[in-house]
Motif scaffolding. Structure first.
Motif, short mmCIF file in Angstrom:
data_model
loop_
_atom_site.label_atom_id
_atom_site.label_comp_id
_atom_site.label_asym_id
_atom_site.label_seq_id
_atom_site.Cartn_x
_atom_site.Cartn_y
_atom_site.Cartn_z
N THR A 154 0.81 -1.20 0.00
CA THR A 154 0.00 0.00 0.00
C THR A 154 0.86 1.27 0.00
O THR A 154 2.03 1.23 0.31
N VAL A 155 0.22 2.37 -0.33
CA VAL A 155 0.92 3.65 -0.48
C VAL A 155 0.24 4.72 0.36
O VAL A 155 -0.98 4.83 0.35
N HIS A 156 1.03 5.45 1.11
CA HIS A 156 0.52 6.62 1.83
C HIS A 156 0.58 7.81 0.89
O HIS A 156 1.63 8.10 0.33
N TYR A 157 -0.50 8.52 0.75
CA TYR A 157 -0.51 9.77 -0.02
C TYR A 157 -0.69 10.93 0.96
O TYR A 157 -1.60 10.90 1.79
N LYS A 188 -4.51 13.09 4.11
CA LYS A 188 -3.66 11.89 4.12
C LYS A 188 -4.53 10.71 3.72
O LYS A 188 -5.61 10.53 4.27
N LEU A 221 -4.63 6.44 2.34
CA LEU A 221 -3.94 5.17 2.15
C LEU A 221 -4.50 4.56 0.86
O LEU A 221 -5.70 4.34 0.76
#
Lengths: 159, 536
Positions: A93-96, A111, A113
């Motif tokens: 997964t990626v945190h934006y 923020k 996910l």
């Protein structure tokens, strides 16, 4: 477009290795050279899955590679990607973090996910995801693709 | 900012300066740059006395990365082939610039440049002009190519080790620095999150850059030749506050013609191993050949030929049982021993070999029962006496039958010993993998096709919290660098790269490079280049 961007593309093109997840069962592919070879789809973490990625021949590591396994892809001289081995890391997964800039100030506005993960379906999901519903419609061990927040996306292919 | 003595600070604050400087040179064959940088002063017992180039030097151009000057050399003192002092200006010669004030002792002065000559100086004698000059260019220690070309592999550092310890180790082992040459503390306050951490096949400079990237620092060598860092986190107090424009000479907003970075992607390996399941499937097969006189069989079943595949939730599927005959002769069981293999156990019931033995014994005994034959047969007298008689039929035991029975027993034994069964073991194979995770800091409202991305890949970052901080700090830093600022002020010897200067109008700029032309007895103009500081 700036020179920097062009350079970035050139650097990206020069990248010779990637890591992805196997996203389909293995199947045979008849390539442009007229040869049969084993191939599968590979999830690189982008929206679209990379289709028909051949497995490099004589790769004993991949004997027991299955859907969901993490593999390394190498770029051949002709620009094509091939699966060359198993990887010890897995796309996840990626945190934006969204920032807004105004004059001398910046502010973190949001923020999120994002991303997908694939996991075996639970007993409850096996009986409730596919019509006509009930147990037996989906085999035990079937896997599902979910968004990072847990939202169900699709059932992966299964035997 | 550099430390400057209170006396020097007073002189600067009073704006009553009489600037002075010294340029010192050391012969590299007598002393190493590390010893010079570690020494407490330029004239210390631990290092040779420097050669003073000051009387010969003019046209001195200084920046934080390079020092260049011209030497007047009427006596051919610095001729690269014949000059008596040529060893002080040869390849790798150590040069230092010390700046201060005539009103102060040299102890209160500060060293603003330490570097080495790379290659050979230029030297020229002109007949028409009658001048003999040497051109000298000295480079900062950060330009040392050995730090940036040779690939190294470091020791392994376990989880929990402070990154500062690894940094010190690399600096000392691969760059020849002493602890006195490192301006970072050995305990940075960030620990390695992964089980094993190691730098492999990277240059020492790349190594320390990637280690310091975890804490948003960028390494550089300061004026004293010591390893220092630029803190990219701009949420800090200014190092110098210029309350009015008295010291200002010029202010400029330089043109910039590049796209700004608007997206920073930080890719890292999560420090926790995650279990990754594969579909439920057949893991292995086993075949057993057992029999009545074998009390049981134990079969090991591995999930892969190399014994490395892990699996869970395993169970046995009996394809062909030992009990597929008429009688249930035994039990079959399965137990998973560990994550890599299981054991199939076939136990033959006790009554089966007993029954077989009894039956065979019975068969052999029955082979001794006599057969009747035609004709009478005399019967012997009993041992106690009496008269013998003749029976109406004869009785005999054929030798051949007994031998046949023995042969048959042998055949049956062999046949009874053979029995086969076939099993499959099913389960969910899995493996552990470090998840490759990402944190992306991006400008809000940016369309996909407008993204100008910078990617940072750092495996020393172990958690999303660390990666989030690095991504946000880097994006703000890039945004700041896309808004370049330049000011020219009266020389301030304490300023260094990374310092934040507050301007009289309330804005702030972060200094990334400094330069000036040094002249005798004159407070020179210091040019500060950097970017606009964006605050939270």
């Amino acid at each position: 477009m700036s020179i920097r961007k062009v350079i970035d593309w050139a650097v990206e093109d020069k990248l010779s290795q990637k890591v992805g997840n196997i996203a389909s069962p293995f199947y045979q592919l008849y390539d442009l050279d007229g040869q049969w070879m084993w191939a599968c789809d590979v999830d690189l973490g982008d929206e679209e899955v990379l289709r028909c990625v051949p497995v490099a021949s004589n790769n004993r590591e991949l004997i027991y590679a299955e859907q969901g396994r993490s593999v390394t892809l190498s770029r051949l001289n002709n620009g094509k990607w091939v699966i060359t081995g198993l990887a010890k890391s897995l796309k996840s997964t990626v945190h934006y973090i969204y920032l807004s800039f105004t004059e001398d100030l910046y502010r973190v506005t949001q923020k999120l996910l994002k991303g997908y993960y694939i996991r075996p379906l639970t007993y409850g999901e096996l009986g409730t995801l596919v019509p006509p519903y009930g147990y037996g419609v989906l085999p035990y061990g079937a896997q599902g693709k979910f968004k990072a927040d847990g939202t169900f996306v699709e059932i992966m292919e299964y035997y | 900012m550099r430390f400057i003595s209170p006396a020097f600070q007073d002189v600067i604050a009073a704006r009553q300066r009489r600037p002075a400087y010294r340029i010192y040179a050391w012969d590299p064959s007598q002393v190493a740059i590390s010893e010079i940088a570690s020494a407490p002063s330029n004239r210390h017992a631990t290092i040779p006395v420097p050669f003073d180039l000051t009387p010969y030097a003019s046209e001195i151009t200084w920046s934080d990365r390079q020092l260049s000057f011209t030497l007047a050399d009427p006596g051919d003192l610095f001729h690269p082939d014949t000059g008596p002092y040529r060893d002080h200006l040869k390849d790798a010669a150590i040069i230092r610039l010390v700046e201060g004030d005539e009103a102060l002792d040299e102890e209160d002065w500060i060293t603003t440049f330490t570097g080495q000559i790379h290659g050979q100086i230029g030297w020229k004698k002109g007949r028409r002009t009658g001048q003999t000059i040497a051109k000298v260019t000295v480079f900062n220690r950060g330009e040392t190519q050995a730090f940036k070309r040779r690939k190294i592999t470091s020791k392994e550092y376990t989880v929990g080790t402070d990154i500062g310890i690894a940094l010190y180790d690399i600096c000392e082992t691969f760059m020849g620095l002493t602890p006195k040459e490192i301006r970072l503390t050995e305990v940075v306050g960030r620990q390695f999150k992964h089980k094993v951490n190691q730098l492999a096949q990277v240059t020492p400079w790349e190594g320390i850059c990637s280690i310091l990237e975890v804490v948003c620092y960028q390494p550089y060598f300061d004026g004293e030749g010591k390893l220092a860092y630029v803190n990219k986190n701009l949420n800090r107090h200014p190092d110098l506050v210029l309350s009015d424009y008295t010291t200002f000479v010029e202010t400029e907003i330089p043109e910039r013609t590049q796209d700004a970075i608007n997206k920073v992607k930080v890719t890292f390996l999560d420090s926790n191993l995650e279990r990754v399941d594969s579909p439920y499937q057949q893991l292995g097969t086993a075949q057993v050949t057992t029999g009545f006189f074998s009390m049981g069989e134990t079969l090991e079943c591995w999930w892969s030929s190399d014994h490395k595949q892990r699996a869970s939730g395993t169970s046995m599927r009996v394809v062909k049982s030992v009990n597929s005959g008429l009688l249930p002769v035994g039990t079959e069981s399965y137990r998973q021993m560990d994550e890599f293999h299981g054991v199939i156990t076939v136990e033959i019931n006790v009554w089966v070999p007993i029954l077989a033995t009894v039956c065979l014994a019975e068969y052999l005994i029955l082979a001794h029962i006599m057969d009747k034959v035609a004709g009478g047969q005399p019967v012997a007298c009993p041992p106690g006496g009496g008269i013998g008689g003749t029976l109406p039929f004869g009785m005999t035991i054929p030798w051949g039958r007994v031998l046949q029975a023995q042969a048959l027993i042998g055949i049956l034994l062999i046949m009874m010993s053979i029995g086969s069964a076939q099993y499959e073991v099913w389960g969910t194979p899995y493996d552990y993998a470090y998840l490759e995770k990402q944190s992306i800091a991006i400008e809000e409202g940016l369309d996909y096709w407008l993204e100008n991305e910078k990617e940072i890949k750092n495996d020393f970052i172990g958690t999303h919290d660390q990666a989030d901080t690095v991504a946000v700090t880097e994006l703000i830093w890039e945004k700041s660098m896309s808004l370049p600022r330049r000011i020219v002020i009266e020389d301030h010897p304490a300023l260094e790269p990374g310092d934040i200067v507050a301007l009289p109008d309330g804005r702030k700029m972060v200094v990334t490079s400094l330069s000036k032309k040094i002249k005798r007895g004159e407070v020179v103009d210091l040019t500060l280049d950097g970017g606009k500081v964006l605050a939270a």
